[in-house]
Design a protein around this motif. Structure first.
Motif, mmCIF file in Angstrom:
data_model
loop_
_atom_site.group_PDB
_atom_site.id
_atom_site.type_symbol
_atom_site.label_atom_id
_atom_site.label_comp_id
_atom_site.label_asym_id
_atom_site.label_seq_id
_atom_site.Cartn_x
_atom_site.Cartn_y
_atom_site.Cartn_z
ATOM 1 N N GLU A 1 -8.548 -37.108 -48.269
ATOM 2 C CA GLU A 1 -9.320 -37.661 -49.382
ATOM 3 C C GLU A 1 -9.969 -38.974 -48.923
ATOM 4 O OE1 GLU A 1 -6.394 -38.008 -52.415
ATOM 5 O OE2 GLU A 1 -6.140 -35.850 -52.605
ATOM 6 N N ILE A 2 -11.123 -38.818 -48.293
ATOM 7 C CA ILE A 2 -11.779 -39.967 -47.652
ATOM 8 C C ILE A 2 -12.212 -41.019 -48.668
ATOM 9 C CG2 ILE A 2 -13.710 -40.653 -46.167
ATOM 10 C CD1 ILE A 2 -11.547 -38.962 -44.782
ATOM 11 N N TRP A 3 -12.839 -40.599 -49.755
ATOM 12 C CA TRP A 3 -13.351 -41.570 -50.738
ATOM 13 C C TRP A 3 -12.223 -42.327 -51.418
ATOM 14 C CZ3 TRP A 3 -18.027 -43.019 -50.151
ATOM 15 C CH2 TRP A 3 -18.963 -42.146 -49.637
ATOM 16 N N LEU A 4 -11.173 -41.616 -51.783
ATOM 17 C CA LEU A 4 -10.040 -42.286 -52.413
ATOM 18 C C LEU A 4 -9.370 -43.243 -51.431
ATOM 19 C CD1 LEU A 4 -8.327 -42.573 -54.929
ATOM 20 C CD2 LEU A 4 -6.936 -40.659 -54.116
ATOM 21 N N VAL B 1 -8.400 -48.859 -49.363
ATOM 22 C CA VAL B 1 -8.613 -49.854 -48.303
ATOM 23 C C VAL B 1 -9.287 -51.102 -48.872
ATOM 24 C CG1 VAL B 1 -9.947 -50.329 -46.213
ATOM 25 C CG2 VAL B 1 -8.610 -48.249 -46.382
ATOM 26 N N LEU B 2 -10.275 -50.898 -49.742
ATOM 27 C CA LEU B 2 -10.938 -52.043 -50.366
ATOM 28 C C LEU B 2 -9.969 -52.851 -51.226
ATOM 29 C CD1 LEU B 2 -14.343 -50.417 -51.336
ATOM 30 C CD2 LEU B 2 -13.911 -52.072 -49.508
ATOM 31 N N ALA C 1 -1.115 -50.704 -51.561
ATOM 32 C CA ALA C 1 -2.461 -50.154 -51.412
ATOM 33 C C ALA C 1 -2.672 -49.625 -49.999
ATOM 34 C CB ALA C 1 -3.503 -51.216 -51.746
ATOM 35 N N THR C 2 -2.121 -50.299 -49.014
ATOM 36 C CA THR C 2 -2.228 -49.823 -47.637
ATOM 37 C C THR C 2 -1.504 -48.492 -47.468
ATOM 38 O OG1 THR C 2 -2.355 -52.099 -46.853
ATOM 39 C CG2 THR C 2 -1.789 -50.427 -45.225
ATOM 40 N N THR C 3 -0.324 -48.391 -48.058
ATOM 41 C CA THR C 3 0.424 -47.136 -48.011
ATOM 42 C C THR C 3 -0.343 -46.016 -48.703
ATOM 43 O OG1 THR C 3 2.485 -48.380 -48.006
ATOM 44 C CG2 THR C 3 2.622 -46.054 -48.588
ATOM 45 N N ALA C 4 -0.910 -46.311 -49.864
ATOM 46 C CA ALA C 4 -1.684 -45.309 -50.593
ATOM 47 C C ALA C 4 -2.920 -44.882 -49.796
ATOM 48 C CB ALA C 4 -2.090 -45.851 -51.953
ATOM 49 N N ALA C 5 -3.539 -45.814 -49.097
ATOM 50 C CA ALA C 5 -4.706 -45.478 -48.277
ATOM 51 C C ALA C 5 -4.319 -44.535 -47.146
ATOM 52 C CB ALA C 5 -5.341 -46.750 -47.719
ATOM 53 N N VAL C 6 -3.210 -44.809 -46.501
ATOM 54 C CA VAL C 6 -2.755 -43.937 -45.412
ATOM 55 C C VAL C 6 -2.475 -42.539 -45.944
ATOM 56 C CG1 VAL C 6 -0.858 -43.530 -43.791
ATOM 57 C CG2 VAL C 6 -1.860 -45.812 -43.988
ATOM 58 N N VAL C 7 -1.796 -42.448 -47.079
ATOM 59 C CA VAL C 7 -1.497 -41.139 -47.664
ATOM 60 C C VAL C 7 -2.788 -40.406 -48.023
ATOM 61 C CG1 VAL C 7 -0.475 -40.002 -49.675
ATOM 62 C CG2 VAL C 7 0.788 -41.790 -48.478
ATOM 63 N N ALA C 8 -3.740 -41.123 -48.604
ATOM 64 C CA ALA C 8 -5.008 -40.488 -48.985
ATOM 65 C C ALA C 8 -5.760 -39.976 -47.759
ATOM 66 C CB ALA C 8 -5.873 -41.482 -49.764
ATOM 67 N N PHE C 9 -5.788 -40.758 -46.695
ATOM 68 C CA PHE C 9 -6.488 -40.315 -45.486
ATOM 69 C C PHE C 9 -5.785 -39.126 -44.835
ATOM 70 C CE2 PHE C 9 -8.433 -44.718 -45.231
ATOM 71 C CZ PHE C 9 -9.707 -44.272 -45.520
ATOM 72 N N VAL C 10 -4.464 -39.109 -44.853
ATOM 73 C CA VAL C 10 -3.719 -37.987 -44.280
ATOM 74 C C VAL C 10 -4.009 -36.709 -45.063
ATOM 75 C CG1 VAL C 10 -1.382 -37.048 -43.982
ATOM 76 C CG2 VAL C 10 -1.910 -39.369 -43.222
ATOM 77 N N ARG C 11 -4.164 -36.840 -46.365
ATOM 78 C CA ARG C 11 -4.475 -35.675 -47.207
ATOM 79 C C ARG C 11 -5.940 -35.268 -47.124
ATOM 80 N NH1 ARG C 11 -1.346 -36.434 -52.937
ATOM 81 N NH2 ARG C 11 0.754 -36.120 -52.137
#
Length: 65
Positions: A27-30, A35-36, A15-25
């Motif tokens: 996609e703030i809400w995702l 992160v949650l 989930a942490t990895t997915a959050a980093v990828v989403a923020f880099v792209r």
């Protein structure tokens, strides 16, 4: 480490990895959702680890069921 704690730790890392990828792209809400989920699974890891430690001190085995 108990099996449930290990599974929760793996979910936390993914989930942490997915959050980093989403923020880099961008996609703030995702990213916030990931992160949650990482926070929840982190708490679950801590809980299962602590429960197993307490069960070990009480002499009831590993506590994993």
């Amino acid at each position: 480490m108990p099996r449930l704690a290990l599974y929760a730790l793996v979910v936390c890392l993914l989930a942490t990895t997915a959050a980093v990828v989403a923020f880099v792209r961008g996609e703030i809400w995702l990213g916030a959702v990931w992160v949650l989920l990482a926070g929840l699974s982190s708490n679950m890891t801590w809980y299962y680890q602590r429960r197993a430690k307490a069960a070990g001190r009480a002499g009831t085995g590993s506590g994993a069921s």
